[in-house]
Design a protein around this motif. Structure first.
Motif, mmCIF file in Angstrom:
data_model
loop_
_atom_site.group_PDB
_atom_site.id
_atom_site.type_symbol
_atom_site.label_atom_id
_atom_site.label_comp_id
_atom_site.label_asym_id
_atom_site.label_seq_id
_atom_site.Cartn_x
_atom_site.Cartn_y
_atom_site.Cartn_z
ATOM 1 N N UNK A 152 0.813 -1.145 -0.024
ATOM 2 C CA UNK A 152 0.227 -0.038 -0.087
ATOM 3 C C UNK A 152 0.790 1.208 -0.155
ATOM 4 N N UNK A 153 1.796 1.489 0.767
ATOM 5 C CA UNK A 153 2.901 2.791 0.933
ATOM 6 C C UNK A 153 3.374 2.763 -0.566
ATOM 7 N N UNK A 154 3.902 1.861 -1.096
ATOM 8 C CA UNK A 154 4.266 1.849 -2.772
ATOM 9 C C UNK A 154 3.141 2.476 -3.543
ATOM 10 N N UNK A 155 2.031 1.803 -3.497
ATOM 11 C CA UNK A 155 0.989 2.147 -4.487
ATOM 12 C C UNK A 155 0.575 3.868 -4.133
ATOM 13 N N UNK A 156 0.727 4.180 -2.921
ATOM 14 C CA UNK A 156 0.493 5.867 -2.620
ATOM 15 C C UNK A 156 1.522 6.434 -3.163
ATOM 16 N N UNK A 157 2.785 6.064 -3.105
ATOM 17 C CA UNK A 157 3.764 6.537 -3.635
ATOM 18 C C UNK A 157 3.657 6.882 -4.954
ATOM 19 N N UNK A 158 3.457 6.021 -5.861
ATOM 20 C CA UNK A 158 3.393 6.155 -7.116
ATOM 21 C C UNK A 158 2.138 6.806 -7.631
ATOM 22 N N UNK A 159 0.946 6.631 -7.031
ATOM 23 C CA UNK A 159 -0.194 7.517 -7.383
ATOM 24 C C UNK A 159 -0.043 8.934 -6.892
ATOM 25 N N UNK A 160 0.759 9.138 -6.033
ATOM 26 C CA UNK A 160 1.138 10.754 -5.699
ATOM 27 C C UNK A 160 1.600 11.350 -6.890
ATOM 28 N N UNK A 161 2.208 10.611 -7.778
ATOM 29 C CA UNK A 161 2.811 11.189 -9.003
ATOM 30 C C UNK A 161 2.052 11.249 -10.065
ATOM 31 N N UNK A 162 0.773 10.781 -10.028
ATOM 32 C CA UNK A 162 -0.054 11.016 -11.025
ATOM 33 C C UNK A 162 -1.092 9.671 -11.288
ATOM 34 N N UNK A 163 -2.052 9.882 -12.020
ATOM 35 C CA UNK A 163 -3.092 8.873 -12.325
ATOM 36 C C UNK A 163 -2.159 7.561 -13.164
ATOM 37 N N UNK A 196 -9.123 -2.555 -1.042
ATOM 38 C CA UNK A 196 -8.962 -2.207 0.377
ATOM 39 C C UNK A 196 -8.552 -0.633 0.479
ATOM 40 N N UNK A 197 -7.790 -0.004 -0.496
ATOM 41 C CA UNK A 197 -7.376 1.417 -0.467
ATOM 42 C C UNK A 197 -8.860 2.058 -0.919
ATOM 43 N N UNK A 198 -9.597 1.672 -1.795
ATOM 44 C CA UNK A 198 -10.513 2.327 -2.392
ATOM 45 C C UNK A 198 -11.665 2.179 -1.209
ATOM 46 N N UNK A 199 -11.856 1.019 -0.694
ATOM 47 C CA UNK A 199 -12.791 1.111 0.495
ATOM 48 C C UNK A 199 -12.419 1.895 1.548
ATOM 49 N N UNK A 200 -11.133 2.106 1.814
ATOM 50 C CA UNK A 200 -10.739 3.149 2.946
ATOM 51 C C UNK A 200 -10.759 4.560 2.251
ATOM 52 N N UNK A 201 -11.180 4.879 0.968
ATOM 53 C CA UNK A 201 -11.105 6.065 0.564
ATOM 54 C C UNK A 201 -10.153 6.844 0.335
#
Length: 123
Positions: free
Chosen positions: A22-33, A57-62
């Motif tokens: 999850x932290x890696x997903x957030x890192x990459x999405x922080x740089x764009x869609x 899970x990230x989607x359910x957690x908004x």
């Protein structure tokens, strides 16, 4: 209705970030869609099953939003919600720390992988 109580702010943050990827997903999405395939390549050695589960899970957690364009071939894009952007921003200092200490962490991880019997005979 059950209530959930956290002991501290870190406990609450880890409830959302729990999961290796999850932290890696957030890192990459922080740089764009990102589309799913882009995200999969960016994150690395995660299996499709695990990545899909963590995205759900990230989607359910908004934290992220998923847009399905209902096209053939399928086109699905993931991006951060405002809530997710605030969480990604909070991870910034942790990324800086990791960058500054990457060599030390690599050395420690390598030592952890070394068999215990490597020290035999060293008295």
């Amino acid at each position: 209705m059950a209530t959930i109580t956290f002991n501290c702010g870190l406990d609450a943050a880890l409830a959302v970030l729990g999961g290796k990827w999850k932290p890696l997903v957030l890192f990459h999405l922080a740089h764009g869609v990102h589309r799913y395939g882009e995200l999969r390549r960016a994150v690395g050695s995660v299996s499709d099953k695990v990545l899909i589960q963590q995205l759900k899970e990230l989607q359910m957690d908004e934290v992220i939003e998923r847009v399905d364009y209902k096209e053939i071939p399928p086109k699905v894009e993931y991006s951060l919600t405002p809530f997710g952007r605030s969480l990604a921003k909070a991870l910034g200092p942790l990324c800086v720390w990791g960058t500054e200490h990457m060599r030390d962490v690599e050395r420690i991880a390598l030592r952890r992988q070394t068999p215990a019997d490597a020290d035999v005979g060293q008295d």
